[in-house]
Design a protein around this motif. Sequence first.
Motif: not given
Length: 143
Positions: A38-42, A59-62, A68-69, A71-75
Amino acid sequence: MKMHRDILVIEDDEDDRDILQEIFKDLGYKNKLVFFSDSTQALDYIRRPEIEPFIIISDINMPKLGGFELRNIILEEELLSDKDIPYIFISNAQDEYSLKQANQLSIQGYIHKGTDYNKYKEKIRNLVDYWKENINTFSSKRT
């Protein structure tokens, strides 16, 4: 040194996580793998100030929050962008839109998963070896 720190893998598909686990085992890297389905946990994990991983493989599609989203938050978040973590996409997508979108997000790599285990393993090896060799070239903060 930073190159021996954890490798974060964000992958919602259990079979794909298992394949990556096996690839890293075969390659024999000493880095600890930290998996997230789960990318929100990451995101919550990497927001912790003490967390400074070697690289992020995503992965891209999660569901919930796509690659993509994320990565954008991290930036956009200063705390995260200051960590200067190489960000690598892994995906089965090879369409022009996905590749263009990934490049616009200043990624440091894009690996097509494909169906050939040995080719996938070689791509992962090349990627990790590249960053282990060059990590200090790209950031003076990396130690």
